[in-house]
Design a protein around this motif. Structure first.
Motif, PDB file in Angstrom:
ATOM      1  N   ARG A   1       0.855  -1.191   0.000  1.00  0.00           N
ATOM      2  CA  ARG A   1       0.000   0.000   0.000  1.00  0.00           C
ATOM      3  C   ARG A   1       0.892   1.243   0.000  1.00  0.00           C
ATOM      4  O   ARG A   1       1.460   1.611   1.028  1.00  0.00           O
ATOM      5  N   ARG A   2       1.022   1.875  -1.143  1.00  0.00           N
ATOM      6  CA  ARG A   2       1.850   3.071  -1.254  1.00  0.00           C
ATOM      7  C   ARG A   2       0.995   4.303  -0.948  1.00  0.00           C
ATOM      8  O   ARG A   2      -0.142   4.420  -1.420  1.00  0.00           O
TER       9      ARG A   2
ATOM     10  N   ARG B   1       0.693   8.328  -1.263  1.00  0.00           N
ATOM     11  CA  ARG B   1       1.171   9.532  -1.945  1.00  0.00           C
ATOM     12  C   ARG B   1       0.107  10.628  -1.850  1.00  0.00           C
ATOM     13  O   ARG B   1      -1.060  10.407  -2.217  1.00  0.00           O
TER      14      ARG B   1
ATOM     15  N   LEU C   1       7.997  -0.120  -6.274  1.00  0.00           N
ATOM     16  CA  LEU C   1       8.405   0.780  -5.195  1.00  0.00           C
ATOM     17  C   LEU C   1       9.816   1.301  -5.429  1.00  0.00           C
ATOM     18  O   LEU C   1      10.683   0.587  -5.940  1.00  0.00           O
TER      19      LEU C   1
ATOM     20  N   ASP D   1       9.640   6.190  -1.220  1.00  0.00           N
ATOM     21  CA  ASP D   1       8.197   5.968  -1.177  1.00  0.00           C
ATOM     22  C   ASP D   1       7.750   5.661   0.248  1.00  0.00           C
ATOM     23  O   ASP D   1       8.527   5.141   1.064  1.00  0.00           O
ATOM     24  N   HIS D   2       6.465   5.967   0.526  1.00  0.00           N
ATOM     25  CA  HIS D   2       5.886   5.677   1.838  1.00  0.00           C
ATOM     26  C   HIS D   2       4.909   4.516   1.700  1.00  0.00           C
ATOM     27  O   HIS D   2       4.094   4.488   0.767  1.00  0.00           O
ATOM     28  N   VAL D   3       5.000   3.548   2.638  1.00  0.00           N
ATOM     29  CA  VAL D   3       4.167   2.351   2.572  1.00  0.00           C
ATOM     30  C   VAL D   3       3.495   2.145   3.920  1.00  0.00           C
ATOM     31  O   VAL D   3       4.132   2.283   4.975  1.00  0.00           O
TER      32      VAL D   3
ATOM     33  N   GLU E   1       9.012   4.417   5.386  1.00  0.00           N
ATOM     34  CA  GLU E   1       9.673   4.993   4.216  1.00  0.00           C
ATOM     35  C   GLU E   1      10.640   3.960   3.644  1.00  0.00           C
ATOM     36  O   GLU E   1      11.480   3.416   4.368  1.00  0.00           O
TER      37      GLU E   1
END
Length: 766
Positions: A228-229, A231, A243, A247-249, A304
């Motif tokens: 699950r990214r 943004r 990814l 990126d933030h997950v 991150e």
């Protein structure tokens, strides 16, 4: 210069002579800088100059030698192995049927017609058909391997086999068209029998190797396929491969963490056994690092991404395993060391025998060898040398000893995956044992309960009530202990989990706190009376959970990873055998030392990461020690591969099992020393078999040089040599009425004692 590495999984390898042939072929190829071949894992790793050599040429070299390149996909590779077994079974069935038919015809000639000679053209033609059908039907692949080896000036077992088989054909044709006194049927029969023996030998090796790895799965299956990214506040599900760093997950409770990263938001307990092997989850909060493949236990985390692709932890471990597997020095089996000199020796003696009967009578006219060149006797001598020189018993000596040892091991729940396990284990002087899941059971459990007010049952009642709704593994340990002791407890009226710290609960109007000592201090609980016991328990490596009721600490619950029941006994067996036990773990030194003292281990390596485990094993090896390693986790895989002998606990992870030479099907540690004793016994049997086989071959070749050995006697000698090897391998078990397990899938941990397993010493069983 553009240096490149490639690695291939190889199909069709049966012995270390195959590995040697592949190595020689590549070393003689321009552009190849380094080649490492692993027989145990059927892989080759090549470093080459891509400016000089194309990868297609490397693949063609393998295929020209008669080997296949397996699909890198593990499931497809397994399917290919199954097809190889099916093909080998068909070959053995066809060649075996031809051998039985040939033997029947020979017995008919000897016992019905009373002669060694056919005396009928139809017999000659039938045997010729069986010989050609065997050699160019099921045995065609051997001919192709021999031809391609000769093309590269490589003399191996395939070359010697075909020399003997074609010698049989040539002898038969000479009997048909040139020398009527030649025993035509028997020469053709030689071609059938030695081809069949070779197919049988390769079949046994293939069965041992394939059946022992049926359950092996892939390492990277641990990683989820999607993530699950997050943004701009929006959450989207994407493939993990998409990814990028930065990126933030978001990871919810119970999910696997898809990537390596740093926690930005949230608190949770994370199971990092994938990396450290430790069973107790680690509390994570903002700023802490997490590892891809580990499991998020309780809270939701925003992470991150810091590493992807080849830089990710699981991919690094996979690469380390592959490199260690192919770079580990290969072990040339004892039989192959003999064959290394035996093959060119037999070919030389055959040529010399022919030339002797051609030249010596002429040069030494009037001597004891006649007065003129004896072409018939020279041809007979050369052909008989090749026939008697084919090492059918030598070729069977190691596989039969391996089957014997593998059967004994399987009856004890042990899979011996490679011949190296039999040959090297007897020389091992150091066994490195992982802690969690190997020496210990690998699951948190209550080790001690301390009561300050009331009794232990009261402390358990309060703690279990507070933890009744918790999903934390430490809570499970407390609840399990309460159930085992028959302690009844009510559900809490109120429940609040403080992630990473503990539980607040209200039970029967009592305020109960259960958690870390530091957290209870933060909550205003006076911990003075508990401090000495907390320090004592922590010094023993336990995780201490404090229980307070209405602002007063009433007890402590010490949770640890219990040592396996047979761990201390196994360590003692190692010492009795002259082997030094060493414990290696990613856990802290205090906990590691406490466990080591419990089981009697003096050498401890603590706080060791996965790649460091491999380095520690290598340091021991560079210091002159022969090292076996026992482990069960992904973090152990590089070390298992690097060790001279890798031993995986079968209850562990698939990658550990895939990396090992020996697999213990249960979780009983005593199987390590059972494997050692079986390996030592089997290697002794191998040497006995080789001595017997080599005696038959050596005497037979010497006698064959006279040109007076009839092919039927050559065949009798071959049968006798194989029979002696068979009797030596299995007679003891048959006389004692033991069942030989050749399926290698047994899960039993007990068996009858093998009285010759360790030079007369009784083997211990569970």
């Amino acid at each position: 210069m553009s240096t490149t590495h490639v690695q291939y999984d190889i199909g069709g390898m049966s012995c270390s002579f195959c590995a040697e042939s592949i190595r020689k072929a590549y070393e003689r190829t321009e552009g190849v800088e380094e080649v490492n071949v692993s027989l145990a894992h059927e892989e080759v790793r090549i470093r080459y100059d891509s400016g000089v050599l194309a990868e297609v040429d490397l693949k063609d070299t393998l295929r020209d030698l008669g080997y296949t390149i397996r699909d890198p996909d593990k499931q497809k590779r397994f399917e290919e192995q199954q097809r190889e077994v099916e093909q080998a079974t068909r070959r053995l069935t066809l060649s075996g049927a031809a051998a039985i038919a040939t033997a029947g015809l020979m017995l008919f000639m000897i016992f019905v017609r009373g002669t060694f000679e056919s005396q009928a053209l139809w017999m000659d033609l039938v045997t010729l058909g069986l010989a050609l059908g065997t050699m160019f039907g099921p045995g065609r692949y051997i001919t192709e391997k021999a031809y391609n080896s000769l093309r590269r000036r490589i003399f191996n077992q395939h070359v010697l086999l075909e020399a003997g088989a074609f010698a049989g054909l040539l002898g038969g044709f000479l009997g048909l068209f040139v020398f009527p006194t030649f025993p035509t049927v028997h020469f053709f029969a030689v071609s059938v029998f030695i081809t069949t023996y070779h197919i049988l030998s390769e079949y046994t090796s293939l069965i041992v190797r394939t059946r022992a790895s049926r359950a092996v799965q892939g390492l990277l299956d641990l990683q989820p396929d999607t993530a699950r990214r997050v943004r701009d506040g929006e959450v989207e599900e994407v493939e993990v491969d998409e990814l990028e760093s930065g990126d933030h997950v978001r990871i919810k409770p119970g999910e696997s963490i898809p990537v390596d990263g740093t926690v930005l938001e949230g608190e949770s307990a994370v199971d990092e056994s994938v990396a450290t092997g430790e069973s107790v989850p680690v509390d994570k909060g903002p700023g802490d690092e997490v590892i891809g493949g580990s499991v998020n236990e309780t809270g939701t985390l925003l992470v991150e991404v810091t590493a992807t692709g080849d830089d990710a932890f699981l991919n690094q471990v996979a690469r380390q395993v592959e490199e260690a597997r192919t770079m580990k020095p290969g072990v040339v089996q004892l039989a192959d060391r003999v064959l290394k000199y035996f093959v060119p020796g037999v070919l030389t003696i055959a040529v010399a025998s022919f030339l002797f009967w051609i030249l010596v009578p002429v040069v030494w006219s009037g001597g004891p060898f006649g007065t003129e060149a004896n072409v018939q006797r020279g041809a007979f001598a050369a052909l008989a040398v090749l026939v008697l020189g084919y090492p059918c018993a030598l070729g069977m000596a190691t596989p039969l000893a391996l089957i014997r040892g593998g059967g004994l091991a399987a009856n004890r729940g042990i899979l011996m995956r490679s011949g190296d396990a039999f040959q090297i284990f007897q020389d091992v002087d150091t066994i490195v044992l992982d802690k969690t899941g190997t020496i210990t059971k690998g699951e948190p459990a209550v080790e001690e309960v301390v009561a300050f007010d009331g009794n232990e049952s009261d402390v358990l009642t309060r703690a279990a009530s507070a933890e009744a709704f918790s999903e934390h593994p430490l809570a499970d340990a407390i609840l399990d202990c309460a159930d085992e002791r028959g302690v009844e407890f009510p559900d809490p009226d109120e429940f609040d989990s403080v992630t990473g710290k503990g539980i607040r609960a209200e039970v029967d109007e009592m305020r109960i706190l259960v958690g870390k000592p530091g957290w209870l201090t933060e909550e205003g609980i006076d911990m003075t009376t508990a401090r000495d016991d907390i320090d004592r328990l922590q010094a023993r490596g336990y995780t201490v959970v404090c229980v307070a009721v209405d602002e007063t600490v009433v007890g402590l619950v010490a949770i640890g990873d219990p040592v396996k029941n047979d761990a201390a006994e196994t360590v003692e067996r190692m010492k009795d055998a002259g082997i030094t036990p060493v414990m290696i773990t990613g856990d802290n030194e205090r906990t590691a030392t406490a466990v080591a003292e419990t089981v009697g281990i003096d050498r401890v390596m603590a706080d060791v990461l996965p790649d460091d485990k491999r380095d520690e094993i290598r340091r021991l090896q560079e210091g002159g020690e022969r090292v076996a390693m026992v482990g069960d986790g992904i973090n152990d895989a590089p070390g298992l591969t690097q060790a001279d002998i890798g031993i995986a606990i079968g209850a562990g992870t698939d990658i550990a099992i895939e990396s090992a030479d020996i697999v213990l099907m249960g979780d009983r540690l005593g199987g390590v020393m059972d494997s050692y004793e079986i390996g030592k016994s089997s290697y002794r049997k191998t040497k006995q078999n080789l001595l017997a086989a080599f005696s038959f071959n050596g005497i037979g070749v010497a006698a064959a040089t006279t040109g007076l050995v009839h092919p039927v006697f050559a065949m009798i000698a071959m049968v006798l040599s194989v029979s002696v090897v068979l009797v030596n391998s299995f007679a003891g078990q048959l006389l004692r009425g033991e069942r030989l397990n050749t399926d290698f899938t047994a899960e039993s941990d007990t068996s009858a004692v093998d009285t010759d397993a360790s030079a007369g010493a009784e083997m211990k069983t569970a």
